[in-house]
Write a protein that holds these residues in place. Structure first.
Motif, PDB file in Angstrom:
ATOM      1  N   LEU A  67      44.798 -18.792   3.293  1.00 11.72           N
ATOM      2  CA  LEU A  67      44.623 -18.614   1.932  1.00 11.72           C
ATOM      3  C   LEU A  67      43.673 -19.275   1.076  1.00 11.72           C
ATOM      4  O   LEU A  67      43.203 -17.959   0.442  1.00 11.72           O
ATOM      5  CB  LEU A  67      45.881 -20.296   0.901  1.00 11.72           C
ATOM      6  N   ALA A  68      42.650 -19.626   1.102  1.00 12.56           N
ATOM      7  CA  ALA A  68      41.265 -19.912   0.745  1.00 12.56           C
ATOM      8  C   ALA A  68      40.158 -18.449   0.980  1.00 12.56           C
ATOM      9  O   ALA A  68      40.316 -17.979  -0.308  1.00 12.56           O
ATOM     10  CB  ALA A  68      40.409 -21.101   1.268  1.00 12.56           C
ATOM     11  N   ALA A  69      40.178 -18.307   2.010  1.00 15.53           N
ATOM     12  CA  ALA A  69      39.066 -16.861   2.312  1.00 15.53           C
ATOM     13  C   ALA A  69      40.339 -15.672   1.390  1.00 15.53           C
ATOM     14  O   ALA A  69      39.531 -15.108   0.483  1.00 15.53           O
ATOM     15  CB  ALA A  69      39.830 -16.484   3.665  1.00 15.53           C
ATOM     16  N   ILE A  70      41.477 -15.780   1.308  1.00 20.32           N
ATOM     17  CA  ILE A  70      42.436 -14.497   0.351  1.00 20.32           C
ATOM     18  C   ILE A  70      41.898 -15.192  -1.395  1.00 20.32           C
ATOM     19  O   ILE A  70      41.898 -13.489  -1.655  1.00 20.32           O
ATOM     20  CB  ILE A  70      43.759 -14.460   0.539  1.00 20.32           C
ATOM     21  N   ALA A  71      42.567 -16.066  -1.463  1.00 24.00           N
ATOM     22  CA  ALA A  71      41.798 -16.566  -2.931  1.00 24.00           C
ATOM     23  C   ALA A  71      40.470 -15.696  -3.716  1.00 24.00           C
ATOM     24  O   ALA A  71      40.277 -15.686  -4.297  1.00 24.00           O
ATOM     25  CB  ALA A  71      41.471 -18.020  -3.175  1.00 24.00           C
ATOM     26  N   ALA A  72      39.429 -16.786  -2.842  1.00 25.37           N
ATOM     27  CA  ALA A  72      38.417 -16.376  -3.188  1.00 25.37           C
ATOM     28  C   ALA A  72      37.235 -14.387  -3.205  1.00 25.37           C
ATOM     29  O   ALA A  72      36.945 -14.476  -4.090  1.00 25.37           O
ATOM     30  CB  ALA A  72      37.232 -16.662  -1.209  1.00 25.37           C
ATOM     31  N   ASP A  73      38.859 -14.095  -2.093  1.00 25.09           N
ATOM     32  CA  ASP A  73      38.013 -12.473  -2.479  1.00 25.09           C
ATOM     33  C   ASP A  73      39.033 -11.514  -3.716  1.00 25.09           C
ATOM     34  O   ASP A  73      38.128 -10.923  -4.217  1.00 25.09           O
ATOM     35  CB  ASP A  73      39.572 -12.071  -1.175  1.00 25.09           C
ATOM     36  N   GLN A  74      40.249 -12.599  -3.648  1.00 26.50           N
ATOM     37  CA  GLN A  74      41.395 -11.764  -5.018  1.00 26.50           C
ATOM     38  C   GLN A  74      41.105 -12.368  -6.377  1.00 26.50           C
ATOM     39  O   GLN A  74      40.774 -12.320  -7.078  1.00 26.50           O
ATOM     40  CB  GLN A  74      42.523 -11.840  -4.420  1.00 26.50           C
ATOM     41  N   GLY A  75      40.000 -13.574  -6.276  1.00 32.77           N
ATOM     42  CA  GLY A  75      39.816 -14.295  -7.572  1.00 32.77           C
ATOM     43  C   GLY A  75      40.668 -14.649  -8.393  1.00 32.77           C
ATOM     44  O   GLY A  75      40.525 -15.090  -9.532  1.00 32.77           O
ATOM     45  N   PHE A  76      41.513 -15.820  -7.142  1.00 30.90           N
ATOM     46  CA  PHE A  76      43.130 -16.944  -7.750  1.00 30.90           C
ATOM     47  C   PHE A  76      42.859 -17.727  -7.517  1.00 30.90           C
ATOM     48  O   PHE A  76      42.059 -17.924  -6.752  1.00 30.90           O
ATOM     49  CB  PHE A  76      43.879 -16.214  -8.198  1.00 30.90           C
ATOM     50  N   THR A  77      42.897 -19.245  -8.331  1.00 29.33           N
ATOM     51  CA  THR A  77      42.956 -20.649  -7.895  1.00 29.33           C
ATOM     52  C   THR A  77      44.421 -20.949  -7.766  1.00 29.33           C
ATOM     53  O   THR A  77      45.329 -20.153  -8.170  1.00 29.33           O
ATOM     54  CB  THR A  77      41.987 -21.319  -8.778  1.00 29.33           C
ATOM     55  N   TYR A  78      44.245 -22.049  -6.643  1.00 34.95           N
ATOM     56  CA  TYR A  78      45.060 -22.662  -6.728  1.00 34.95           C
ATOM     57  C   TYR A  78      45.052 -24.286  -6.405  1.00 34.95           C
ATOM     58  O   TYR A  78      43.978 -24.021  -5.689  1.00 34.95           O
ATOM     59  CB  TYR A  78      46.163 -21.760  -5.146  1.00 34.95           C
ATOM     60  N   ASP A  79      46.364 -24.927  -6.671  1.00 31.66           N
ATOM     61  CA  ASP A  79      46.522 -25.886  -5.851  1.00 31.66           C
ATOM     62  C   ASP A  79      47.815 -25.968  -5.083  1.00 31.66           C
ATOM     63  O   ASP A  79      48.899 -25.758  -4.406  1.00 31.66           O
ATOM     64  CB  ASP A  79      47.794 -26.920  -6.659  1.00 31.66           C
ATOM     65  N   LEU A  80      47.136 -26.803  -3.606  1.00 31.98           N
ATOM     66  CA  LEU A  80      47.389 -26.244  -2.583  1.00 31.98           C
ATOM     67  C   LEU A  80      48.549 -27.705  -2.280  1.00 31.98           C
ATOM     68  O   LEU A  80      47.450 -29.054  -1.817  1.00 31.98           O
ATOM     69  CB  LEU A  80      46.765 -25.992  -1.085  1.00 31.98           C
ATOM     70  N   ASN A  81      49.427 -28.074  -2.143  1.00 29.79           N
ATOM     71  CA  ASN A  81      50.508 -29.319  -2.084  1.00 29.79           C
ATOM     72  C   ASN A  81      50.913 -29.629  -1.001  1.00 29.79           C
ATOM     73  O   ASN A  81      51.773 -28.628  -0.052  1.00 29.79           O
ATOM     74  CB  ASN A  81      51.129 -29.898  -3.079  1.00 29.79           C
ATOM     75  N   SER A  82      50.440 -30.371  -0.029  1.00 30.68           N
ATOM     76  CA  SER A  82      50.688 -30.964   1.315  1.00 30.68           C
ATOM     77  C   SER A  82      52.405 -31.980   0.857  1.00 30.68           C
ATOM     78  O   SER A  82      52.070 -33.130   0.806  1.00 30.68           O
ATOM     79  CB  SER A  82      50.117 -31.529   2.090  1.00 30.68           C
ATOM     80  N   LEU A  83      53.302 -31.089   1.225  1.00 32.37           N
ATOM     81  CA  LEU A  83      54.914 -31.455   1.156  1.00 32.37           C
ATOM     82  C   LEU A  83      55.513 -31.747   2.179  1.00 32.37           C
ATOM     83  O   LEU A  83      56.392 -32.628   2.347  1.00 32.37           O
ATOM     84  CB  LEU A  83      55.486 -31.410   0.453  1.00 32.37           C
ATOM     85  N   GLY A  84      55.820 -31.035   3.179  1.00 34.95           N
ATOM     86  CA  GLY A  84      55.865 -31.204   4.551  1.00 34.95           C
ATOM     87  C   GLY A  84      56.963 -29.799   4.423  1.00 34.95           C
ATOM     88  O   GLY A  84      57.199 -29.628   3.102  1.00 34.95           O
ATOM     89  N   PHE A  85      57.700 -28.806   5.416  1.00 32.28           N
ATOM     90  CA  PHE A  85      58.302 -27.973   5.514  1.00 32.28           C
ATOM     91  C   PHE A  85      59.319 -27.649   4.581  1.00 32.28           C
ATOM     92  O   PHE A  85      59.848 -26.837   3.477  1.00 32.28           O
ATOM     93  CB  PHE A  85      58.444 -27.364   6.773  1.00 32.28           C
ATOM     94  N   ASP A  86      60.823 -28.638   4.197  1.00 28.54           N
ATOM     95  CA  ASP A  86      61.892 -28.375   4.245  1.00 28.54           C
ATOM     96  C   ASP A  86      61.042 -29.057   2.769  1.00 28.54           C
ATOM     97  O   ASP A  86      62.020 -28.906   1.545  1.00 28.54           O
ATOM     98  CB  ASP A  86      62.287 -29.602   4.264  1.00 28.54           C
ATOM     99  N   ALA A  87      60.195 -30.075   2.395  1.00 30.92           N
ATOM    100  CA  ALA A  87      60.243 -30.105   0.687  1.00 30.92           C
ATOM    101  C   ALA A  87      59.284 -29.116   0.022  1.00 30.92           C
ATOM    102  O   ALA A  87      59.809 -28.582  -0.788  1.00 30.92           O
ATOM    103  CB  ALA A  87      59.364 -32.087   0.622  1.00 30.92           C
ATOM    104  N   ALA A  88      58.065 -28.705   1.285  1.00 33.39           N
ATOM    105  CA  ALA A  88      58.216 -27.416   0.547  1.00 33.39           C
ATOM    106  C   ALA A  88      58.727 -25.875   0.191  1.00 33.39           C
ATOM    107  O   ALA A  88      58.517 -25.882  -0.813  1.00 33.39           O
ATOM    108  CB  ALA A  88      56.664 -26.821   1.350  1.00 33.39           C
ATOM    109  N   VAL A  89      59.685 -25.668   0.831  1.00 37.06           N
ATOM    110  CA  VAL A  89      60.804 -24.980  -0.115  1.00 37.06           C
ATOM    111  C   VAL A  89      61.764 -25.165  -1.191  1.00 37.06           C
ATOM    112  O   VAL A  89      61.822 -24.702  -1.967  1.00 37.06           O
ATOM    113  CB  VAL A  89      61.801 -24.368   1.328  1.00 37.06           C
ATOM    114  N   ALA A  90      62.708 -26.572  -1.005  1.00 30.48           N
ATOM    115  CA  ALA A  90      62.682 -27.274  -1.717  1.00 30.48           C
ATOM    116  C   ALA A  90      62.027 -27.333  -4.026  1.00 30.48           C
ATOM    117  O   ALA A  90      62.282 -27.023  -4.085  1.00 30.48           O
ATOM    118  CB  ALA A  90      63.222 -28.691  -1.830  1.00 30.48           C
ATOM    119  N   ALA A  91      60.806 -27.133  -3.062  1.00 33.70           N
ATOM    120  CA  ALA A  91      59.470 -27.231  -4.550  1.00 33.70           C
ATOM    121  C   ALA A  91      59.628 -25.963  -4.753  1.00 33.70           C
ATOM    122  O   ALA A  91      59.637 -25.148  -5.969  1.00 33.70           O
ATOM    123  CB  ALA A  91      58.130 -27.802  -3.977  1.00 33.70           C
TER     124      ALA A  91
END
Length: 260
Positions: A67-91
């Motif tokens: 994700l970091a490499a792709i964001a650097a290549d494409q020039g977008f920014t992001y917040d990465l939130n570590s939630l757990g798989f089920d919680a990530a999908v729910a979010a």
């Protein structure tokens, strides 16, 4: 991590949720149309080698670096939130996140709800039991309880064969809790994605693989957004993925975690 991959800084740790900021470099292909938006990307907590916390306290892994490499290549920014798989999908489904990257298998059922990127890793599923224990095959699980992680492809495999092998299932939110339950003897085995379990076994997690499914439950991983939302993010991910594959950076990331 290769030199062109962005570094991340911890923003905080609360209630077991690690929030990280992807500081994408601006030297890549600036993608018009994002209007300076910072995307919220949800992920798992412990799913090594795809996402995990290393000995230095840094949140790392194949998904994190890709994700970091792709964001650097494409020039977008992001917040990465570590939630757990089920919680990530729910979010994602509650509009608290724009996307998920968490070793998420692309399945026909999920494609009804989510738009996926091009696949970035091929996987299949396995079962594992305590090393040196009495369980050495799926046939030994008759009358026993096994551990699965909620909402995963490996859990779907376990559910599909539970009657055939005569076991019952208990569910966990994270892989580390599932592994520990097996090691303490509360459950006889756990079901997991093969590359994750193989990595753990190689790292000495105390488990051994007792069965696999390389056909019916072999699926690629993809980056996901809700269906019809954030199409520009999928477009950028696909373009960036193609670029880092071509440059060799993708292979460097995979080798860093799986060939070290």
């Amino acid at each position: 991590m290769s030199a062109s991959v962005s570094r991340r800084s911890f923003l905080g740790l609360a209630g077991g949720t690690v929030a990280l900021l992807g500081l994408a470099a601006c030297g890549g292909n600036n993608n018009a149309g994002t209007d300076g938006k910072t995307y919220i990307v949800a992920t798992d907590t412990t799913f090594a080698p795809f996402e995990f916390t290393n000995e230095a306290g840094e949140f790392v892994g194949i998904d994190v670096d890709i994700l970091a490499a792709i964001a650097a290549d494409q020039g977008f920014t992001y917040d990465l939130n570590s939630l757990g798989f089920d919680a990530a999908v729910a979010a994602l489904e509650s509009n608290q996140a724009d996307a998920v990257i968490a070793g998420m298998s692309i399945t026909p059922e999920r494609e009804k709800k989510y738009d996926f990127s091009d696949p970035y890793y091929d996987s299949y599923v396995c079962a594992a039991a305590a090393e040196g224990g009495d369980v050495s095959s799926l046939e030994n699980l008759n009358g026993m309880t096994v551990a699965c992680k909620t909402g995963t492809q490996s859990a779907s495999w376990a559910e599909s064969i539970a009657e055939e092998y005569g076991f019952t299932i208990t569910y966990f939110d994270t892989s580390d809790m599932m592994y520990q339950d097996v090691l303490t003897g509360n459950t006889a085995a756990c079901f997991e994605d093969y590359p994750v379990m193989a990595y753990g076994v190689a790292q000495g997690n105390g488990l051994t693989i007792i069965g696999t499914d390389e056909e019916d439950f072999a699926t690629p991983y993809g980056f996901a957004v809700m269906k019809g939302k954030n199409p520009e993010l999928i477009e950028m991910f696909n373009a960036g993925l193609a670029n880092i594959r071509e440059s060799g950076e993708y292979d460097e990331i995979i080798a860093k975690y799986l060939e070290a």
